[in-house]
Each structure stands twice: as structure tokens, then as C-alpha cells.
Scaffold this motif. Structure first.
Motif, PDB file in Angstrom:
ATOM      1  N   GLN A  69     -10.651   0.628   4.962  1.00  0.00           N
ATOM      2  CA  GLN A  69      -9.717   0.997   6.020  1.00  0.00           C
ATOM      3  C   GLN A  69     -10.310   2.083   6.908  1.00  0.00           C
ATOM      4  O   GLN A  69     -10.043   2.122   8.113  1.00  0.00           O
ATOM      5  CB  GLN A  69      -8.399   1.469   5.409  1.00  0.00           C
TER       6      GLN A  69
ATOM      7  N   THR B 162       0.016   5.668  11.306  1.00  0.00           N
ATOM      8  CA  THR B 162       0.217   5.333   9.891  1.00  0.00           C
ATOM      9  C   THR B 162       1.270   6.234   9.257  1.00  0.00           C
ATOM     10  O   THR B 162       2.151   5.777   8.525  1.00  0.00           O
ATOM     11  CB  THR B 162      -1.111   5.467   9.126  1.00  0.00           C
TER      12      THR B 162
ATOM     13  N   THR C 236       5.155   5.092   7.978  1.00  0.00           N
ATOM     14  CA  THR C 236       5.571   5.354   6.594  1.00  0.00           C
ATOM     15  C   THR C 236       6.884   6.122   6.561  1.00  0.00           C
ATOM     16  O   THR C 236       7.786   5.810   5.765  1.00  0.00           O
ATOM     17  CB  THR C 236       4.482   6.148   5.851  1.00  0.00           C
TER      18      THR C 236
ATOM     19  N   SER D  71       6.944  -1.093   5.890  1.00  0.00           N
ATOM     20  CA  SER D  71       6.083  -1.432   4.764  1.00  0.00           C
ATOM     21  C   SER D  71       4.615  -1.238   5.126  1.00  0.00           C
ATOM     22  O   SER D  71       4.195  -1.495   6.256  1.00  0.00           O
ATOM     23  CB  SER D  71       6.310  -2.884   4.338  1.00  0.00           C
ATOM     24  N   GLN D  72       3.835  -0.773   4.154  1.00  0.00           N
ATOM     25  CA  GLN D  72       2.411  -0.553   4.395  1.00  0.00           C
ATOM     26  C   GLN D  72       1.677  -1.854   4.703  1.00  0.00           C
ATOM     27  O   GLN D  72       0.580  -1.827   5.282  1.00  0.00           O
ATOM     28  CB  GLN D  72       1.780   0.109   3.174  1.00  0.00           C
ATOM     29  N   TYR D  73       2.276  -2.980   4.362  1.00  0.00           N
ATOM     30  CA  TYR D  73       1.645  -4.258   4.672  1.00  0.00           C
ATOM     31  C   TYR D  73       1.633  -4.539   6.175  1.00  0.00           C
ATOM     32  O   TYR D  73       0.804  -5.294   6.674  1.00  0.00           O
ATOM     33  CB  TYR D  73       2.368  -5.393   3.947  1.00  0.00           C
ATOM     34  N   TYR D  74       2.573  -3.936   6.894  1.00  0.00           N
ATOM     35  CA  TYR D  74       2.641  -4.148   8.342  1.00  0.00           C
ATOM     36  C   TYR D  74       1.787  -3.140   9.117  1.00  0.00           C
ATOM     37  O   TYR D  74       1.544  -3.330  10.309  1.00  0.00           O
ATOM     38  CB  TYR D  74       4.091  -4.034   8.829  1.00  0.00           C
ATOM     39  N   GLN D  75       1.359  -2.086   8.455  1.00  0.00           N
ATOM     40  CA  GLN D  75       0.627  -1.044   9.158  1.00  0.00           C
ATOM     41  C   GLN D  75      -0.710  -1.522   9.727  1.00  0.00           C
ATOM     42  O   GLN D  75      -1.047  -1.180  10.861  1.00  0.00           O
ATOM     43  CB  GLN D  75       0.433   0.161   8.232  1.00  0.00           C
TER      44      GLN D  75
END
Length: 329
Positions: free
Chosen positions: A260, A297, A301, A306-310
Motif C-alpha cells: 500500500q 484514509t 475510517t 469499510s477499509q475495503y472501499y478505501q
């Protein structure tokens, strides 16, 4: 009969006309994408969740952004020459593991920091020699370097993290001056130094010349292979320093890949207005680009996304910035 002259609306000043023209010019938004985007995100998330601008959250964002800023500065030098360092995040992980090895051997903390930076510098130098002197495409070299650095980190650590409990590293990650942590000060110092080198030294001029017009640079006596070697060495040094900051932040030398960071480092460079074809660069733009991605980010949060969409949000921002780059002068 009144002698009062009829009132007329005041003429539009030239300054306001210039401002309107500037705001209507896509070039302005392309050149200021990272700064404008950062300010806009802060306002939006402040409205959605007031805790976004609390002292604690600001400290957390700045601390997280420091690592990305250092990586982005190194990446800026490579992109300025028309290249890219795909191994920057893996080099950071490898450097962190070398810190852990030295720390586990009982070496002084400052020596461990030096070991990490030297390890990153050496890896960057190797890549630079292969690209500059060996004539191998930077994409291939750094793609291979990504795998090699990640593999070395796993082999050397045997896949196990090295816990780092040390007062100096703890202070580096948690203390500072006011709300500005020591890690942030280090990152800011790196950015300032990079700005001076890139825009106030002969080397910086040669870097931009090598990226903007390689044939012309060679014709004027600039050694493009030497410049290529140097910028990848700089990227490796920044990755080594980022490895130290990463160890301080998480309290351990982790062999796990940090892909990342690679994506965000490239994204911050694009957001900052650095030309991917080389020849045009800035340090201020990528600096705010890194802060923008960190704020994005963090804000997502906080508002419960959801962190999956970030990663989707980050990718969308990058594509938008790349589109705006078409209008850069």
C-alpha cells in the motif's frame, strides 16, 4: 434640482479579473490539485465528523503521513528523470528488517538506524547501476527489486518480526514539539532538503534536464547514467529512513510486505503534479499529496467507511489527478 451625480457600480478591479481567470483555468487546478484537495478533504471530514480535527487525530495523521512523505520524496527524484521505483516499499521493509537484525544483536539504536539507511541506500544504488550503467529498463529492474527485497526480508528474518522496545524509538514515534511529532519533523526536514537539492543545486538542474530532454542533456555534457544511478540511490536512502520511522511507529521490524505504501507513494507524486514522463517536478506538491492520501484514509475510517472501499477512493483520486495533469504547463 439635485446636483448629486448618479451612482454607478464600481468597476471590476484587475485583480478580481485575474483571480476569476485563474480559477477558470484548468492549469491552476492541475498544478494545485494536492493542496486544494487536501484543504477540501479537511473541510469535508471536519463537517462529517468534528473529531477529525481534534489534537489527537491530527497527531495520528501527521505521524502516519511522515513515513509516506519520506517515501514520496525519494520517488519524486526517480519520476523526475522519467523513471519509477516500484521497489520503494519493499526496500523500506528490507531496511526495517536490517534494523531489527542489528537491534537483536545488541547494537546501539543509532547504529541500528544507520544500518537501515545504509541497507536501503545500497539496494537503491544497485538498482541505479543496473538502470543507469546497465541500460536495463527501470520498470524491469525495480519490479525485480520489489521481489528481491521482499524475499530477502523474509529470508533474513525467517518470516518472524523482531520486537523493538527502545526509549529512543518510542520518543521518535510518540513525542515531539507541540502536536508535531519528531517523525514529522524528520519528514519535513527531508522534504526541505530535497527541495533545496532539486531547485537550488546543479545536481537538481541535471536531474530535471535528464528527465526532460535526455539527448539535449547528453549533448551539454550531463551524464544521464550517473544521474539515473544517483536518483535511485536517493530513493533507496529515503526508503531506508522510512524503514526506521516504520519500526518506531509499530514497535517492531515486520517482514510483511507493505504494498500500500508503494501505491500511495506513486499516487502522491501524481497528485503533486510531477510529470510522469520526467522533466517537471516539485517537492511541495507530493508533500501535500502524501498528506491528502493520509487524511483521506483517516477520514474514511472515522466516518465508518469499510477499509475495503478505501483503495477504491485512493484509485479514484489518482485517476482524477492524472486527468488534471493533461492541463499542466
Amino acid at each position: 434640482m439635485s446636483n448629486t451625480a448618479p451612482t454607478t457600480p464600481p468597476p471590476t478591479t484587475s485583480r478580481s479579473i485575474d483571480l476569476r481567470r485563474r480559477l477558470a483555468d484548468p492549469t491552476f487546478w492541475a498544478d494545485s490539485a494536492s493542496l486544494v484537495g487536501f484543504v477540501g478533504l479537511v473541510i469535508i471530514f471536519w463537517i462529517l465528523d468534528p473529531t477529525f480535527v481534534t489534537t489527537g487525530n491530527i497527531q495520528a495523521m501527521l505521524s502516519a503521513g511522515a513515513i509516506l512523505v519520506v517515501l514520496t520524496v525519494g520517488q519524486t527524484f526517480t519520476v523526475a528523470t522519467g523513471g519509477i521505483d516500484l521497489a520503494v516499499a519493499s526496500t523500506m521493509t528490507f531496511s526495517a528488517i536490517m534494523f531489527g537484525v542489528a537491534f537483536g544483536a545488541g547494537w546501539p539504536t543509532l547504529v541500528c538506524c544507520l544500518v537501515a539507511i545504509v541497507a536501503g541506500t545500497a539496494f537503491g544504488l544497485l538498482q541505479g547501476v543496473l538502470i543507469g550503467r546497465g541500460g536495463i529498463t527501470d520498470f524491469i529492474v525495480t519490479l525485480g527489486g520489489l521481489s528481491v527485497a521482499s524475499g530477502l526480508a523474509l529470508v533474513i528474518s525467517d518470516g518472524q518480526p523482531q520486537t523493538v522496545v527502545d526509549g529512543f524509538m518510542l520518543r521518535l514515534s510518540t513525542q515531539g514539539i507541540g502536536i508535531v511529532g519528531y517523525a514529522v519533523i524528520v519528514a519535513f526536514a527531508v522534504a526541505v532538503l530535497a527541495h533545496v537539492v532539486l531547485f537550488h543545486t546543479r545536481f537538481g538542474t541535471h536531474v530535471l534536464a535528464a528527465g526532460g530532454a535526455r539527448e539535449a542533456a547528453t549533448a551539454t555534457g550531463i551524464s544521464v547514467p550517473r544521474i539515473k544511478t544517483a536518483v535511485y540511490t536517493i530513493s533507496g536512502s529515503c526508503a531506508g529512513l522510512a524503514g526506521v520511522l516504520l519500526v518506531a511507529r509499530i514497535g517492531a521490524a515486520e517482514p510483511a510486505a507493505n504494498t500500500q505504501f508503494l501505491l500511495n507513494a506513486v499516487a502522491a507524486v501524481v497528485l503533486g503534479g510531477v510529470a510522469l514522463v520526467g522533466g517537471r517536478a516539485t517537492i511541495i506538491g507530493p508533500f501535500f499529496g502524501a498528506l491528502l492520501l493520509t487524511a483521506l484514509t483517516n477520514g474514511l475510517t472515522l466516518v465508518g467507511v469499510s477499509q475495503y472501499y478505501q483503495p477504491v477512493a485512493v484509485g479514484t483520486v489518482v485517476v482524477a489527478a492524472a486527468y488534471l495533469s493533461r492541463y499542466q504547463k
